[in-house]
Design a protein around this motif. Structure first.
Motif, PDB file in Angstrom:
ATOM      1  N   PRO A   1      46.119  40.545  41.604  1.00 30.94           N
ATOM      2  CA  PRO A   1      44.802  39.604  41.590  1.00 30.94           C
ATOM      3  C   PRO A   1      45.076  38.329  40.981  1.00 30.94           C
ATOM      4  O   PRO A   1      46.307  37.984  40.395  1.00 30.94           O
ATOM      5  CB  PRO A   1      44.179  40.619  40.624  1.00 30.94           C
ATOM      6  CG  PRO A   1      45.266  41.357  39.868  1.00 30.94           C
ATOM      7  CD  PRO A   1      46.445  41.654  40.683  1.00 30.94           C
ATOM      8  N   ALA A   2      44.333  37.367  41.527  1.00 27.68           N
ATOM      9  CA  ALA A   2      44.462  36.029  41.087  1.00 27.68           C
ATOM     10  C   ALA A   2      44.250  35.844  39.487  1.00 27.68           C
ATOM     11  O   ALA A   2      43.505  36.740  39.032  1.00 27.68           O
ATOM     12  CB  ALA A   2      43.335  35.039  41.803  1.00 27.68           C
TER      13      ALA A   2
ATOM     14  N   LEU B   1      38.955  46.199  43.517  1.00 27.45           N
ATOM     15  CA  LEU B   1      39.850  45.802  44.839  1.00 27.45           C
ATOM     16  C   LEU B   1      39.020  46.618  46.052  1.00 27.45           C
ATOM     17  O   LEU B   1      38.379  47.404  45.819  1.00 27.45           O
ATOM     18  CB  LEU B   1      40.882  46.976  44.510  1.00 27.45           C
ATOM     19  CG  LEU B   1      42.270  46.439  45.565  1.00 27.45           C
ATOM     20  CD1 LEU B   1      42.614  45.246  45.369  1.00 27.45           C
ATOM     21  CD2 LEU B   1      43.124  47.388  45.442  1.00 27.45           C
ATOM     22  N   PRO B   2      38.972  45.507  46.784  1.00 27.84           N
ATOM     23  CA  PRO B   2      38.146  45.918  47.939  1.00 27.84           C
ATOM     24  C   PRO B   2      38.570  47.210  48.748  1.00 27.84           C
ATOM     25  O   PRO B   2      39.862  47.278  48.666  1.00 27.84           O
ATOM     26  CB  PRO B   2      38.143  44.647  48.803  1.00 27.84           C
ATOM     27  CG  PRO B   2      39.115  43.666  48.559  1.00 27.84           C
ATOM     28  CD  PRO B   2      39.219  44.194  47.084  1.00 27.84           C
ATOM     29  N   PRO B   3      37.991  47.848  49.561  1.00 30.88           N
ATOM     30  CA  PRO B   3      38.407  49.134  50.032  1.00 30.88           C
ATOM     31  C   PRO B   3      39.405  48.950  51.155  1.00 30.88           C
ATOM     32  O   PRO B   3      40.633  49.661  51.624  1.00 30.88           O
ATOM     33  CB  PRO B   3      36.951  49.664  50.741  1.00 30.88           C
ATOM     34  CG  PRO B   3      36.079  49.358  50.002  1.00 30.88           C
ATOM     35  CD  PRO B   3      36.446  47.922  49.366  1.00 30.88           C
TER      36      PRO B   3
END
Length: 215
Positions: free
Chosen positions: A194-195, A204-206
């Motif tokens: 992650p940034a 977190l996107p799927p």
């Protein structure tokens, strides 16, 4: 008028072909290609993200770059894509080699000027590089679109070479007590990082979860 590219297979002819489907598969499995061109009588090879739109290859770059400026003027270029699939360890250094899938596309690129087609082409690039990401990110601004050149090149003049074989040692070497075989190589995504300025509560996107972000 640019000279016609020499597409004869002079070495390892059995590994070469001009199969369009295989050419497409090599592009579709890649994130990056290398664009070769001549600028002021000097050769340059630039790594670039790429994608495919049917029977055309798409690349993009800054409107200020010498590559996009040169290609926009119709100068000939060569785009190469290579996947290294394995190291072939023979019983001699001379006979050792690599397993690979490679493609060379020759031709001239054209600038995509239609606004809708330009957005569509850039969307294809985004979705190719990060499947599922397009629905998450904000749309490009007019300023960002104006700063970007989208180039399209026909997949018409091309050569494919594929090697996928074990060592081919002479009989005298096969009897030697030396391990021989293939070390398979693959490119796999690692754990997303992650940034540092991102809100930690954002999940977190799927499409980035384990097993999803793989071609």
């Amino acid at each position: 008028m640019p000279a016609k590219p020499d597409m004869q297979f002079r070495r390892l002819r059995k590994k070469g072909n001009r199969d369009f489907r295989q050419a497409c598969d090599i592009i579709d499995s890649a994130w990056i290609g290398h664009v070769g061109f001549i600028f002021e009588n000097l050769p340059y090879v630039v790594p670039m993200a790429l994608a495919r739109d049917g029977d055309r290859l798409l690349v993009h770059g800054s409107v200020a770059s010498r590559l996009t400026k040169s290609l926009a003027e119709g100068w000939p270029c060569c785009v190469t894509v290579t996947h290294l699939d394995g190291i072939v360890l023979a019983r001699s250094a001379f006979n050792s080699s690599m397993n690979y899938r490679s493609l060379m596309v020759f031709g001239e690129a054209v600038v995509v000027t239609d606004p809708a087609e330009k957005v569509r082409g850039l969307d294809i690039l985004t979705e190719h590089l990060a499947p599922g990401r397009l629905d998450d990110v904000r749309s490009s601004t007019r300023k960002e679109l104006n700063a970007t050149t989208l180039l399209s090149m026909p997949i018409r003049d091309f050569t494919v070479k594929i090697s996928n074989a074990p060592p081919d040692d002479p009989a005298a070497d096969v009897r030697a007590p030396i391990w021989a075989g293939v070390i398979p190589l693959t490119l796999k995504p690692g754990k997303p990082q992650p940034a540092p300025d991102m809100d930690p509560s954002i999940p977190l996107p799927p499409y980035l979860k384990k097993g999803k972000y793989i071609r």
